[in-house]
Motif scaffolding. Structure first.
Motif, short mmCIF file in Angstrom:
data_model
loop_
_atom_site.label_atom_id
_atom_site.label_comp_id
_atom_site.label_asym_id
_atom_site.label_seq_id
_atom_site.Cartn_x
_atom_site.Cartn_y
_atom_site.Cartn_z
N UNK A 116 47.59 67.04 37.84
CA UNK A 116 48.96 67.14 37.36
C UNK A 116 48.91 68.18 36.04
N UNK A 117 47.78 68.70 35.98
CA UNK A 117 47.85 69.66 34.58
C UNK A 117 47.50 71.01 35.28
N UNK A 118 48.17 71.80 34.86
CA UNK A 118 48.16 73.14 35.42
C UNK A 118 47.22 74.06 34.33
N UNK A 119 46.00 74.63 34.83
CA UNK A 119 45.00 75.41 34.20
C UNK A 119 45.04 76.78 34.85
N UNK A 120 44.41 77.45 33.94
CA UNK A 120 44.24 79.00 34.20
C UNK A 120 42.86 79.17 34.88
N UNK A 121 42.82 80.24 35.95
CA UNK A 121 41.54 80.67 36.47
C UNK A 121 41.12 81.61 35.79
N UNK A 122 40.00 82.48 36.26
CA UNK A 122 39.40 83.39 35.58
C UNK A 122 40.31 84.76 36.00
N UNK A 123 41.11 84.49 37.06
CA UNK A 123 41.79 85.69 37.42
C UNK A 123 43.01 85.84 36.46
N UNK A 124 43.64 84.89 35.63
CA UNK A 124 44.56 85.14 34.87
C UNK A 124 43.91 85.33 33.52
N UNK A 125 42.64 84.88 33.34
CA UNK A 125 41.98 85.59 32.14
C UNK A 125 41.64 86.86 32.00
N UNK A 126 41.12 87.55 33.06
CA UNK A 126 40.79 89.10 33.11
C UNK A 126 42.30 89.81 33.40
N UNK A 127 43.29 89.15 34.27
CA UNK A 127 44.30 90.07 34.40
C UNK A 127 45.33 90.17 32.95
N UNK A 128 44.95 89.13 31.88
CA UNK A 128 45.59 89.27 30.78
C UNK A 128 44.72 89.76 29.83
N UNK A 129 43.53 90.10 30.22
CA UNK A 129 42.68 90.84 29.25
C UNK A 129 42.38 89.97 27.99
N UNK A 130 42.06 88.95 28.41
CA UNK A 130 41.75 87.75 27.31
C UNK A 130 40.06 87.69 26.86
N UNK A 131 39.36 88.49 27.49
CA UNK A 131 37.74 88.30 27.17
C UNK A 131 37.54 89.43 25.91
N UNK A 132 38.41 89.90 25.28
CA UNK A 132 38.06 90.93 24.12
C UNK A 132 37.52 92.11 24.68
N UNK A 133 36.37 92.66 24.42
CA UNK A 133 35.77 93.80 24.71
C UNK A 133 35.36 93.80 26.27
N UNK A 134 34.90 92.47 26.61
CA UNK A 134 34.32 92.45 28.10
C UNK A 134 35.51 92.39 29.08
N UNK A 135 36.89 92.62 28.42
CA UNK A 135 38.07 92.73 29.46
C UNK A 135 38.70 94.18 29.59
N UNK A 136 37.71 95.15 29.16
CA UNK A 136 38.44 96.49 28.83
C UNK A 136 37.71 97.17 29.95
N UNK A 137 38.47 98.41 30.02
CA UNK A 137 37.77 99.68 30.75
C UNK A 137 37.33 100.71 29.65
N UNK A 138 36.26 100.99 30.04
CA UNK A 138 35.70 101.96 29.18
C UNK A 138 35.71 103.60 29.95
N UNK A 139 36.29 104.46 28.98
CA UNK A 139 36.42 105.61 29.76
C UNK A 139 35.65 106.69 28.72
N UNK A 140 35.19 107.78 29.14
CA UNK A 140 34.51 108.57 28.72
C UNK A 140 34.48 110.16 29.17
N UNK A 141 34.52 111.15 28.13
CA UNK A 141 34.12 112.55 28.72
C UNK A 141 33.01 113.16 28.11
#
Length: 278
Positions: A116-141
């Motif tokens: 009866x309790x709704x919880x988040x999965x890791x899909x929500x976690x990463x879709x929302x970018x909630x893991x700080x640095x580890x949820x980012x895309x790094x770009x470089x030239x």
């Protein structure tokens, strides 16, 4: 070969993986064959075998560290709807987009209901970018054809679909733009097709192995563009099969969200549930 017959046998993977050398144990006795060589499987790869055999993906696992409220869910659904409308072909199509509901998110594997309790999965976690640095895309030239000298670098966070868009525009800003004349009109032409760049970045985040603890990276060199996604090929996927159009999604929840938002099509060897929000 002359008159000799060659029989090619393909043995499908079983449902009780990982198979390992009992004398060495699972951690030291599980091996994989890649590009004609055999190497020791790391722990994230072994975990992925477990999830695949149970017909689920890591991003469908409940993340007990994150609590979600009805207001959070409503905000998330509204943000997804805005992205879906933005990616529509025209205004008429955009008006038909329906706001996803909590039940849609549960069906897609982004949320999960337990006792009866709704919880988040890791899909929500990463879709929302909630893991700080580890949820980012790094770009470089980089200057030249190696990673020796940085010219520019960015790290994009926030909603995963926003990261895709920011990384896409980062590439467009940093590749050459030419022109061609068609009739009396001048057309701007990038040295790489923009549609392919966007698709590659999307595929990288949808198929990223978030168990690896590393980031999707977009690197621009003088002679090439490299987009790196943590994790090897999915079990059962080979380069030869990919060339024939075979595909397999690593993250079901993220893929379902991206299908709804018109970022990818429902395609390949994966089961997309109830994307229609009617």
């Amino acid at each position: 070969m002359g008159d000799k017959t060659v029989i090619v046998v393909e043995i499908s993977a079983g449902r009780q993986r990982p198979y390992y050398l009992k004398s060495l144990g699972m951690d030291k006795g599980t091996f994989i064959c890649t590009a004609g060589s055999t190497r020791l499987a790391d722990r994230p790869f072994i975990q992925e075998m477990y999830y695949e055999d149970e017909n689920r993906s890591f991003d469908n696992v409940v993340n007990k560290d994150i609590e979600v409220t009805d207001a959070d869910i409503k905000s998330f659904c509204e943000d997804m709807k805005k992205e879906a409308q933005r990616n529509c072909m025209d205004e008429k199509e955009a008006k038909k987009v329906k706001t996803p509901t909590k039940n849609n998110l549960i069906t897609w594997g982004i949320l999960k209901e337990e006792n009866g309790v709704v919880r988040t999965t890791y899909a929500y976690y990463y879709l929302r970018g909630l893991n700080g640095v580890m949820s980012q895309i790094q770009c470089a030239v980089f200057k030249g054809n190696t990673r020796g000298i940085f010219v520019d670098k960015r790290e994009y966070g926030g909603n995963l679909w926003d990261q895709v868009e920011q990384a896409y525009h980062f590439v467009l800003r940093n590749i050459h733009l030419g022109a061609r004349i068609k009739g009396i009109h001048r057309q701007d032409v990038y040295e790489l097709p923009p549609e392919s760049i966007r698709e590659l970045i999307i595929n990288a985040v949808v198929n990223c192995s978030y168990l690896q603890g590393s980031l999707v990276q977009v690197a621009i060199y003088d002679n090439r563009l490299e987009i790196s996604s943590p994790g090897g090929l999915m079990p059962g996927v080979t380069i030869e099969k990919m060339k024939e159009g075979f595909s397999k999604v690593r993250n079901y929840g993220i893929a379902n969200a991206f299908v709804y938002m018109n970022l990818i099509e429902q395609w390949g060897e994966w089961y997309s549930k109830d994307i229609n929000t009617d």
